[in-house]
Design a protein around this motif. Structure first.
Motif, PDB file in Angstrom:
ATOM      1  N   ILE A 208      -8.363  -7.000  -4.822  1.00  0.00           N
ATOM      2  CA  ILE A 208      -8.098  -6.296  -3.559  1.00  0.00           C
ATOM      3  C   ILE A 208      -6.784  -5.524  -3.654  1.00  0.00           C
ATOM      4  O   ILE A 208      -6.633  -4.454  -3.055  1.00  0.00           O
ATOM      5  N   TYR A 209      -5.811  -6.030  -4.404  1.00  0.00           N
ATOM      6  CA  TYR A 209      -4.557  -5.300  -4.595  1.00  0.00           C
ATOM      7  C   TYR A 209      -4.768  -4.024  -5.408  1.00  0.00           C
ATOM      8  O   TYR A 209      -4.160  -2.985  -5.115  1.00  0.00           O
ATOM      9  N   THR A 210      -5.601  -4.074  -6.436  1.00  0.00           N
ATOM     10  CA  THR A 210      -5.846  -2.851  -7.203  1.00  0.00           C
ATOM     11  C   THR A 210      -6.790  -1.910  -6.461  1.00  0.00           C
ATOM     12  O   THR A 210      -6.828  -0.718  -6.758  1.00  0.00           O
ATOM     13  N   GLY A 211      -7.548  -2.437  -5.506  1.00  0.00           N
ATOM     14  CA  GLY A 211      -8.480  -1.611  -4.744  1.00  0.00           C
ATOM     15  C   GLY A 211      -9.776  -1.342  -5.467  1.00  0.00           C
ATOM     16  O   GLY A 211     -10.526  -0.433  -5.081  1.00  0.00           O
ATOM     17  N   MET A 212     -10.100  -2.140  -6.482  1.00  0.00           N
ATOM     18  CA  MET A 212     -11.372  -1.982  -7.185  1.00  0.00           C
ATOM     19  C   MET A 212     -12.558  -2.287  -6.273  1.00  0.00           C
ATOM     20  O   MET A 212     -13.684  -1.870  -6.548  1.00  0.00           O
TER      21      MET A 212
ATOM     22  N   GLY B  38      -1.648   4.715  -9.206  1.00  0.00           N
ATOM     23  CA  GLY B  38      -2.324   3.866 -10.168  1.00  0.00           C
ATOM     24  C   GLY B  38      -1.935   2.422  -9.952  1.00  0.00           C
ATOM     25  O   GLY B  38      -0.811   2.114  -9.533  1.00  0.00           O
ATOM     26  N   ALA B  39      -2.875   1.490 -10.214  1.00  0.00           N
ATOM     27  CA  ALA B  39      -2.609   0.064 -10.008  1.00  0.00           C
ATOM     28  C   ALA B  39      -3.306  -0.745 -11.097  1.00  0.00           C
ATOM     29  O   ALA B  39      -4.387  -0.380 -11.570  1.00  0.00           O
TER      30      ALA B  39
ATOM     31  N   ASP C  27       0.818  -1.210   0.000  1.00  0.00           N
ATOM     32  CA  ASP C  27       0.000   0.000   0.000  1.00  0.00           C
ATOM     33  C   ASP C  27       0.852   1.260   0.000  1.00  0.00           C
ATOM     34  O   ASP C  27       1.983   1.285   0.513  1.00  0.00           O
ATOM     35  N   PHE C  28       0.262   2.341  -0.529  1.00  0.00           N
ATOM     36  CA  PHE C  28       0.964   3.629  -0.567  1.00  0.00           C
ATOM     37  C   PHE C  28       0.053   4.739  -0.042  1.00  0.00           C
ATOM     38  O   PHE C  28       0.165   5.154   1.097  1.00  0.00           O
ATOM     39  N   TYR C  29      -0.891   5.206  -0.857  1.00  0.00           N
ATOM     40  CA  TYR C  29      -1.772   6.299  -0.412  1.00  0.00           C
ATOM     41  C   TYR C  29      -2.684   5.846   0.728  1.00  0.00           C
ATOM     42  O   TYR C  29      -2.737   6.488   1.783  1.00  0.00           O
TER      43      TYR C  29
ATOM     44  N   SER D 201      -5.771   0.286  -2.925  1.00  0.00           N
ATOM     45  CA  SER D 201      -5.463  -0.726  -1.921  1.00  0.00           C
ATOM     46  C   SER D 201      -5.264  -0.098  -0.545  1.00  0.00           C
ATOM     47  O   SER D 201      -4.585   0.918  -0.408  1.00  0.00           O
ATOM     48  N   ASP D 202      -5.852  -0.730   0.483  1.00  0.00           N
ATOM     49  CA  ASP D 202      -5.707  -0.246   1.853  1.00  0.00           C
ATOM     50  C   ASP D 202      -5.955  -1.412   2.816  1.00  0.00           C
ATOM     51  O   ASP D 202      -6.990  -1.472   3.477  1.00  0.00           O
TER      52      ASP D 202
END
Length: 554
Positions: A360-364, A352-353, A172-174, A187-188
């Protein structure tokens, strides 16, 4: 006249008393134990103190929060779909212990969060309930609306570059840093079990390799929502949440249509950890990070449906679809830029992912919900959004993965030292392999039951490959490619240090990328059977929510 004998005895007694007093004065006196006061530890920042009798520095901190929210309900059908209000009270406790060693700082960090959460669909969290962090009320008027949340949010050790325990995913980043509601696409995973090593190269550059718990990144396979009814093949199948069946054609008749169907258990097992790699750069101007992840996607093994309605763990004959594994992956790039030239404290995130079999990794899934094959995007919504990491192709018996991508921008601006706002927007898309919907249409034709196809409406198929037609198939929502927009803005007032009083509004739009679907909330149709055409077809839906927060950190 004084008696000489009395005088002599008195003198002797006095001398003995004086001698005893002198001897007592020579005895050592027991001193009180020195008081060891708590000393401030300035090595790691404000708030740390030495644990008495040790060289370990400790900081205890926490948070109290109240939130109240509103989420529109578009419901016209069904009971219990009219809730719009939401509430939450939350406590957080942090313990940070650090000791300096010859290998650097030895650190242990603990955090627990507990909350009482009410309100359907957003403030309560089905995602957290599915992974055991939340516990629902069971009353008539509280079921699905009242929830207690108790989580081991953090519990990790850091030593000589090693991080071990329960911590935020290194991918995760943001991670919703500027948001109150926290549902922009991205992603979070704020708590997972991991073992990681970070190498620092100097100049702000570092690299991390992390082995992470796969159970917090599995979005389930698509499988049928209901047991197929007895049809042309006379087959039924029973299942539970831990035994999710997906149909596979095992033999064909002379006319080319399926003559038998079996059902495969597509519940994923924990077979290998997820592997995450990160390269990060930190500088006074901000940060940049490139993340990558690899995960396994597996099915547990074959299950054959029988006319008796049972599930037998026998090996399939027509399609060899025994326990199999595919691999999903995701990449993410993030950039944070500090903008003190605009205002002190201002900063901008860009992220961006893209991933295959890794929603879940892309956060869709961040807005709609995690750990679900498909879900409503709000209460009483017009259609479900399908989010599966993978689908078992019923024609080939092989795993096929979905793909998704998200992009997010978020800007924090300080109007003054006491007032700040965040502005954010995100966009994402979810795609499934071509031909899968038609393949499930073929299954429905073979079983002679709409439920067997899981598509929810009648349709006609013929031959192989499938040539699906009919309004029912055309307007079905199942396994459709979709897009989503989540955007919002906030205003937060901090009249004193560590106190936030804020409000945030958020807009969401989910859309079908091609064609239209039947509106679940207006199900009237013209015609019957395969030619039943919805009166109110729809290709998008919108929702708005708002939330107020009062929060004190210490």
């Amino acid at each position: 006249m004084i008696d000489r004998k009395s005088l002599l005895l008195g003198t002797t007694a006095g001398l003995i008393t004086l001698a005893g007093s002198a001897a007592a004065a020579d005895l050592p006196v027991k001193k009180a134990a020195p008081i060891e006061y708590v000393r401030v530890c300035g090595a790691y920042g404000a708030g740390f103190f030495y644990i008495p009798g040790t060289d370990t520095c400790l900081r205890i901190s926490g948070r109290a929060r109240m939130e109240a929210g509103y989420l529109q309900s578009g419901s016209r059908n069904g009971a219990g779909n009219g809730d719009t209000s939401q509430f939450r009270g939350l406590l957080r406790l942090n313990v940070d212990a650090r000791t300096q060693t010859d290998y650097g700082t030895l650190r242990a960090f603990l955090r627990t969060e507990m909350a009482s959460r009410t309100g359907d669909n957003r403030m309560t969290s089905g995602s957290q309930q599915r992974i055991g962090n939340a516990f629902p009320a069971l009353g008539q008027d509280s079921f699905g609306r009242v929830q207690d949340y108790v989580a081991v949010d953090k519990a990790f050790v850091q030593f000589a570059g090693l991080t071990a325990g329960r911590a935020s995913s290194f991918f995760d980043f943001y991670a919703h840093d500027f948001e109150i509601i926290g549902q922009s696409l991205g992603s979070d995973v704020f708590a997972t079990n991991l073992l990681a090593y970070t190498q620092t190269f100097g100049g702000g550059l570092s690299a991390t390799l992390s082995m992470e718990d796969p159970n917090f990144r599995k979005n389930p396979f698509y499988s049928q929502a209901a047991s197929p009814a007895a049809g042309a093949l006379g087959q039924t199948v029973s299942y539970t949440l831990t035994n999710a069946p997906s149909p596979v054609i095992t033999s064909l008749a002379a006319n080319g249509l399926p003559s038998s169907i079996s059902y495969v258990d597509v519940v994923q097992r924990s077979r290998m950890p997820d592997f995450v790699g990160v390269v990060r750069y930190d500088a006074p101007w901000g940060s940049a990070q490139l993340s990558g992840a690899v995960k396994d996607i597996n099915i547990g093994g074959p299950l054959a449906g029988t006319a008796a309605g049972t599930v037998n763990p026998t090996r399939l004959t027509g399609a060899d679809v025994g326990a199999q594994t595919a691999y999903g992956w995701a990449v993410q790039g993030g950039l944070k830029v500090n903008l003190p030239q605009v205002a002190p404290g201002d900063s901008l995130y860009l992220q961006g992912a893209y991933g295959q079999g890794a929603a879940i990794y892309t956060g869709m899934v961040a807005y709609t919900g995690t750990y679900l094959s498909n879900a409503t995007v709000f209460n009483g919504n017009a259609f479900n959004q399908f989010l599966s990491d993978a689908v078992l192709n019923p024609l080939t018996g092989r795993i096929e993965t979905s793909n998704s991508f998200t992009a997010t921008v978020s800007y924090l601006h300080y109007w003054s030292p006491e007032w700040r706002s965040a502005f954010y927007g995100s966009y994402g898309e979810m795609h499934f392999p071509r031909g899968l919907r038609e393949a499930f249409g073929q299954i429905s034709q073979a079983a002679g039951s709409v439920a067997a196809g899981g598509l929810g409406l009648p349709f006609v198929t013929s031959g192989l490959p499938v040539a699906a037609n009919g309004a029912g198939f055309a307007y079905s929502q199942v396994l459709r490619d979709t897009s989503q927009i989540v955007a919002g803005a906030s205003l937060i007032w901090s009249p004193v240090k560590d106190l936030d009083i804020g409000v945030e509004g958020q807009y969401m739009r989910a859309a079908i990328l091609n064609g239209k679907v039947t509106n679940n909330d207006r199900t009237a149709t013209i015609g019957t059977g395969a030619n039943a055409t919805p009166v109110y077809p729809i290709n998008s839906q919108e929702a708005f929510q708002a939330r107020v927060r009062v929060q004190r950190d210490f």
